[in-house]
Motif scaffolding. Structure first.
Motif, PDB file in Angstrom:
ATOM      1  N   ALA A 109      12.152 -15.542  53.346  1.00  0.00           N
ATOM      2  CA  ALA A 109      10.752 -15.968  53.516  1.00  0.00           C
ATOM      3  C   ALA A 109       9.888 -14.775  53.923  1.00  0.00           C
ATOM      4  CB  ALA A 109      10.655 -17.073  54.553  1.00  0.00           C
ATOM      5  N   TYR A 110      10.368 -13.987  54.890  1.00  0.00           N
ATOM      6  CA  TYR A 110       9.541 -12.881  55.387  1.00  0.00           C
ATOM      7  C   TYR A 110       9.520 -11.688  54.424  1.00  0.00           C
ATOM      8  CZ  TYR A 110       9.254 -15.445  59.748  1.00  0.00           C
ATOM      9  OH  TYR A 110       9.003 -16.409  60.674  1.00  0.00           O
ATOM     10  N   THR A 111      10.651 -11.391  53.802  1.00  0.00           N
ATOM     11  CA  THR A 111      10.665 -10.235  52.897  1.00  0.00           C
ATOM     12  C   THR A 111       9.822 -10.513  51.651  1.00  0.00           C
ATOM     13  OG1 THR A 111      12.859  -9.710  53.720  1.00  0.00           O
ATOM     14  CG2 THR A 111      12.177  -8.564  51.750  1.00  0.00           C
ATOM     15  N   MET A 112       9.908 -11.750  51.153  1.00  0.00           N
ATOM     16  CA  MET A 112       9.083 -12.101  49.988  1.00  0.00           C
ATOM     17  C   MET A 112       7.602 -12.093  50.355  1.00  0.00           C
ATOM     18  SD  MET A 112      11.133 -12.469  47.530  1.00  0.00           S
ATOM     19  CE  MET A 112      12.277 -11.346  48.296  1.00  0.00           C
ATOM     20  N   LEU A 113       7.314 -12.574  51.558  1.00  0.00           N
ATOM     21  CA  LEU A 113       5.907 -12.579  51.995  1.00  0.00           C
ATOM     22  C   LEU A 113       5.397 -11.148  52.163  1.00  0.00           C
ATOM     23  CD1 LEU A 113       3.559 -14.389  52.716  1.00  0.00           C
ATOM     24  CD2 LEU A 113       4.442 -14.600  55.034  1.00  0.00           C
ATOM     25  N   GLU A 114       6.257 -10.290  52.669  1.00  0.00           N
ATOM     26  CA  GLU A 114       5.894  -8.868  52.796  1.00  0.00           C
ATOM     27  C   GLU A 114       5.575  -8.289  51.412  1.00  0.00           C
ATOM     28  OE1 GLU A 114       9.167  -6.486  54.114  1.00  0.00           O
ATOM     29  OE2 GLU A 114       8.139  -4.634  53.592  1.00  0.00           O
ATOM     30  N   ALA A 115       6.442  -8.606  50.435  1.00  0.00           N
ATOM     31  CA  ALA A 115       6.204  -8.108  49.071  1.00  0.00           C
ATOM     32  C   ALA A 115       4.888  -8.656  48.521  1.00  0.00           C
ATOM     33  CB  ALA A 115       7.372  -8.505  48.167  1.00  0.00           C
ATOM     34  N   GLY A 116       4.642  -9.957  48.766  1.00  0.00           N
ATOM     35  CA  GLY A 116       3.395 -10.581  48.308  1.00  0.00           C
ATOM     36  C   GLY A 116       2.177  -9.913  48.927  1.00  0.00           C
ATOM     37  N   ASN A 117       2.284  -9.586  50.217  1.00  0.00           N
ATOM     38  CA  ASN A 117       1.164  -8.909  50.899  1.00  0.00           C
ATOM     39  C   ASN A 117       0.920  -7.519  50.322  1.00  0.00           C
ATOM     40  OD1 ASN A 117       0.235 -10.772  52.898  1.00  0.00           O
ATOM     41  ND2 ASN A 117       2.171 -10.482  53.942  1.00  0.00           N
ATOM     42  N   ALA A 118       2.001  -6.821  50.007  1.00  0.00           N
ATOM     43  CA  ALA A 118       1.845  -5.468  49.454  1.00  0.00           C
ATOM     44  C   ALA A 118       1.173  -5.536  48.072  1.00  0.00           C
ATOM     45  CB  ALA A 118       3.201  -4.779  49.364  1.00  0.00           C
ATOM     46  N   ILE A 119       1.578  -6.533  47.271  1.00  0.00           N
ATOM     47  CA  ILE A 119       0.940  -6.707  45.948  1.00  0.00           C
ATOM     48  C   ILE A 119      -0.555  -6.971  46.142  1.00  0.00           C
ATOM     49  CG2 ILE A 119       0.827  -8.191  43.900  1.00  0.00           C
ATOM     50  CD1 ILE A 119       3.845  -8.786  44.330  1.00  0.00           C
ATOM     51  N   THR A 120      -0.866  -7.835  47.100  1.00  0.00           N
ATOM     52  CA  THR A 120      -2.269  -8.173  47.369  1.00  0.00           C
ATOM     53  C   THR A 120      -3.052  -6.943  47.816  1.00  0.00           C
ATOM     54  OG1 THR A 120      -1.503 -10.330  48.080  1.00  0.00           O
ATOM     55  CG2 THR A 120      -3.736  -9.752  48.678  1.00  0.00           C
ATOM     56  N   LEU A 121      -2.412  -6.129  48.643  1.00  0.00           N
ATOM     57  CA  LEU A 121      -3.095  -4.925  49.121  1.00  0.00           C
ATOM     58  C   LEU A 121      -3.423  -3.984  47.957  1.00  0.00           C
ATOM     59  CD1 LEU A 121      -2.815  -3.386  52.423  1.00  0.00           C
ATOM     60  CD2 LEU A 121      -2.507  -1.770  50.578  1.00  0.00           C
ATOM     61  N   GLY A 122      -2.480  -3.855  47.032  1.00  0.00           N
ATOM     62  CA  GLY A 122      -2.742  -3.035  45.843  1.00  0.00           C
ATOM     63  C   GLY A 122      -3.914  -3.569  45.051  1.00  0.00           C
ATOM     64  N   PHE A 123      -3.967  -4.893  44.920  1.00  0.00           N
ATOM     65  CA  PHE A 123      -5.076  -5.526  44.208  1.00  0.00           C
ATOM     66  C   PHE A 123      -6.413  -5.266  44.925  1.00  0.00           C
ATOM     67  CE2 PHE A 123      -7.894  -9.221  44.180  1.00  0.00           C
ATOM     68  CZ  PHE A 123      -8.230  -9.281  42.831  1.00  0.00           C
ATOM     69  N   LEU A 124      -6.393  -5.354  46.262  1.00  0.00           N
ATOM     70  CA  LEU A 124      -7.636  -5.132  47.031  1.00  0.00           C
ATOM     71  C   LEU A 124      -8.161  -3.714  46.833  1.00  0.00           C
ATOM     72  CD1 LEU A 124      -6.795  -6.878  50.440  1.00  0.00           C
ATOM     73  CD2 LEU A 124      -8.452  -7.625  48.730  1.00  0.00           C
ATOM     74  N   VAL A 125      -7.259  -2.744  46.875  1.00  0.00           N
ATOM     75  CA  VAL A 125      -7.679  -1.347  46.691  1.00  0.00           C
ATOM     76  C   VAL A 125      -8.265  -1.167  45.287  1.00  0.00           C
ATOM     77  CG1 VAL A 125      -6.911   1.061  46.659  1.00  0.00           C
ATOM     78  CG2 VAL A 125      -5.991  -0.496  48.357  1.00  0.00           C
ATOM     79  N   ASP A 126      -7.632  -1.809  44.317  1.00  0.00           N
ATOM     80  CA  ASP A 126      -8.132  -1.747  42.933  1.00  0.00           C
ATOM     81  C   ASP A 126      -9.551  -2.336  42.840  1.00  0.00           C
ATOM     82  OD1 ASP A 126      -8.090  -1.269  40.216  1.00  0.00           O
ATOM     83  OD2 ASP A 126      -7.137  -3.184  39.732  1.00  0.00           O
ATOM     84  N   THR A 127      -9.756  -3.453  43.550  1.00  0.00           N
ATOM     85  CA  THR A 127     -11.075  -4.095  43.555  1.00  0.00           C
ATOM     86  C   THR A 127     -12.125  -3.177  44.166  1.00  0.00           C
ATOM     87  OG1 THR A 127      -9.955  -6.211  43.833  1.00  0.00           O
ATOM     88  CG2 THR A 127     -12.315  -6.201  44.271  1.00  0.00           C
ATOM     89  N   VAL A 128     -11.759  -2.546  45.290  1.00  0.00           N
ATOM     90  CA  VAL A 128     -12.702  -1.623  45.950  1.00  0.00           C
ATOM     91  C   VAL A 128     -13.039  -0.465  45.006  1.00  0.00           C
ATOM     92  CG1 VAL A 128     -12.998  -0.009  47.884  1.00  0.00           C
ATOM     93  CG2 VAL A 128     -11.950  -2.235  48.272  1.00  0.00           C
ATOM     94  N   ALA A 129     -12.004   0.045  44.306  1.00  0.00           N
ATOM     95  CA  ALA A 129     -12.238   1.155  43.368  1.00  0.00           C
ATOM     96  C   ALA A 129     -13.204   0.734  42.268  1.00  0.00           C
ATOM     97  CB  ALA A 129     -10.902   1.609  42.767  1.00  0.00           C
ATOM     98  N   ALA A 130     -13.012  -0.476  41.744  1.00  0.00           N
ATOM     99  CA  ALA A 130     -13.908  -0.970  40.686  1.00  0.00           C
ATOM    100  C   ALA A 130     -15.327  -1.134  41.210  1.00  0.00           C
ATOM    101  CB  ALA A 130     -13.375  -2.292  40.142  1.00  0.00           C
TER     102      ALA A 130
END
Lengths: 474, 57
Positions: A109-130
């Protein structure tokens, strides 16, 4: 200096354990930090399943479920002051096979959630760049990897710095929700809320009562992870006081944050847009801030989203590593994982081992699958809790072990939790039946492996260390 | 190539740095301390000691 002292300690037969340096505020930061990202994104899929009213009903029903989780956890863990949380509870109260399964639920549960958060963080940075004019899209991978590596390093270096960092960024993210509510509601702000227009007629319950049931799946998202406070049990200065206090303050914080989030977002965004978490409101609080027209709110909620994501991943690394470490220490897994860093006093090998697993899922699996695996593992863990609680009170009634907190109305919270879990299983089955069956199949296979092979390595007498009296009836 | 491309490279570099810091320290610790010392942690030790003190007191 600390180095040589540690060598001396072990030379004189004293063990190197985790450090007891945390207070109730750190426990709060661990629990709320893991969860608060669910307010910033994810919960709004519930709106897509059944409309805004369905999301509110799911918010409150899931709130009851998690209040039961928090109360039950607070009572049991105030007596089991050891890392591993629910794994350790299961080991002492139910038995080794249950404990092995619960330990795996926690780690996944926690490792998958960690992975999900990291994916989201990548998406957020991409959004800021755009937003700042970058064209052609950003390579999100370096930011996903950086988030995991930085937080793993922080966790490796010590629990006090890790959870103090979580306290600061979680408090910021929670304050941002309060400010957003105050700035947009009629209480202090301009009163831009359009609930009446956005939630009337067909928009009130677009899919009827079935929509409410389906919304329960994502209703969990408002609170998923608050039970992680128990993993700090071996590192808090006063477990009997700090754990119940931090956990119960945490669930109260989340009930407030969840309701305010729903109020702000459903009053500013039409349900069709709000409920589409892929092509519509990916980060609904941020979208609501954009609608408000205030640049200050856009920045505040943007940073809040980023901090909430980081806090969640940080707490997940902390919790998954403690669960993995505890299983190693008890020989449920190779004892190699039960090592403690002699200087930083962290379960460093468990932290290191889980880094590549998180990276593989963060870089190679789609977000919805990763999140679903996390939710399902969490749900299996919640199903264990009422059974655990009923057995705990039966084997060790209130007059046999002194608790730091006694939860009221037993067995009503345990029965309510079990009933709400059943409803949520049905809701999950409606949307992700195949994954649910596949995952239960996985846990059955590993249980067989544990029973027929691994259990022979467990030192049976060494694993029960709590100074408890014999259970009633034994 | 704009600023964001440089930030991408920076993120790769920092990731490698944090990874290296962890791995170097891990190797140093595992070669300095015995396995027995590193895995000497026992669950509930503090509670057991408290209990002992209470009984002795």
């Amino acid at each position: 200096m600390a180095h040589s002292e540690d060598v001396d300690h072990t030379a004189h037969g004293q063990s190197m354990g985790l450090l007891r340096v945390l207070g109730p505020a750190h426990v709060w930061a661990l629990g709320v930090g893991i969860v608060l990202v669910g307010e910033y994104m994810g919960w709004n899929f519930a709106v897509g399943k059944g409309g805004a009213y369905a999301a509110l009903i799911a918010c409150w029903f899931a709130g009851i479920l998690y209040s039961c989780v928090a109360m039950i956890d607070s009572e049991v863990t105030s007596t089991v002051a050891a890392a591993g949380g629910q794994y350790t509870q299961a080991k002492h109260i139910i038995g080794p096979l249950m404990a092995f399964n619960v330990g795996l639920y926690l780690v996944f549960a926690y490792t998958m959630l960690e992975a999900g958060n990291a994916i989201t963080l990548g998406f957020l940075v991409d959004t800021v760049a755009a937003m700042t004019g970058h064209e052609g899209g950003l390579d999100q991978r370096p930011f996903i990897v950086l988030a995991i590596m930085f937080l793993a390093w922080l966790n490796y270096r010590g629990v006090l710095a890790t959870l103090t960092f979580n306290l600061v960024i979680t408090a910021f993210a929670f304050t941002a929700i309060i400010v957003m509510f105050l700035a947009t509601s009629p209480l202090l702000g301009a009163g831009e809320m359009l609930h009446k227009d956005l939630m009337s007629g067909q928009a009130s319950l677009p899919y009827g009562w079935l929509g409410i049931l389906a919304a329960m799946h994502f209703g969990l998202w408002y609170y998923l992870g608050i039970e992680g406070t128990t993993q700090a049990a071996e590192e808090v200065r006063s477990p009997a006081r700090s754990l119940p206090f931090g956990t119960l303050a945490g669930i109260m914080t989340l009930l407030i944050a969840a309701t305010l989030t729903w109020y702000v977002c459903s009053g500013l965004l039409p349900w069709e847009y709000l409920g589409d978490g892929v092509n519509g409101a990916v980060a609904p609080l941020f979208s609501a801030a954009q609608i408000s027209g205030s640049n200050a709110l856009v920045w505040l909620l943007g940073i809040g989203t980023l901090f909430a994501t980081l806090a969640s991943a940080n707490g997940c690394i902390n919790d998954a590593s403690r669960a993995w470490f505890s299983m190693g220490r008890d020989h449920y897994l190779p004892a190699w994982f039960g090592a403690v860093h002699p200087v930083y006093r962290t379960p460093y090998r468990a932290i290191i081992f889980l880094v590549p697993i998180a990276l593989i899922f963060a870089l190679g699996a789609p977000l919805d699958q990763v999140i679903t695996f996390s939710i399902l593992s969490g749900l299996l863990g919640y199903t264990f809790m009422p059974i655990n609680m009923i057995m705990f009170r039966k084997k060790w009634p209130l007059d046999t072990i002194k608790r730091g907190y006694e939860h009221p109305l037993h067995p009503l919270p345990a029965i309510s939790l079990m009933a709400l879990c059943a409803v949520t299983y049905f809701a999950v089955f409606l949307g992700y039946g195949t994954q649910l069956i596949a995952m239960i199949g996985f846990y059955i296979v590993v249980s067989l492996w544990f029973h027929f092979w691994r259990y022979r390595f467990v030192k049976r007498a060494d694993q029960f260390t709590m100074p408890w009296p014999r259970p009633r009836g034994y | 190539m704009d600023t964001w491309n440089y930030i991408e490279y920076g993120a790769w570099g920092l990731s490698a740095l944090f990874g290296l810091l962890i791995v170097i320290d891990w190797i140093k610790i595992d070669t300095t301390y015995s396995e027995e010392a590193l895995t000497s942690s026992r669950e509930g030790e503090l509670e057991a000691m408290t209990e002992k003190h209470r009984l002795e007191g």
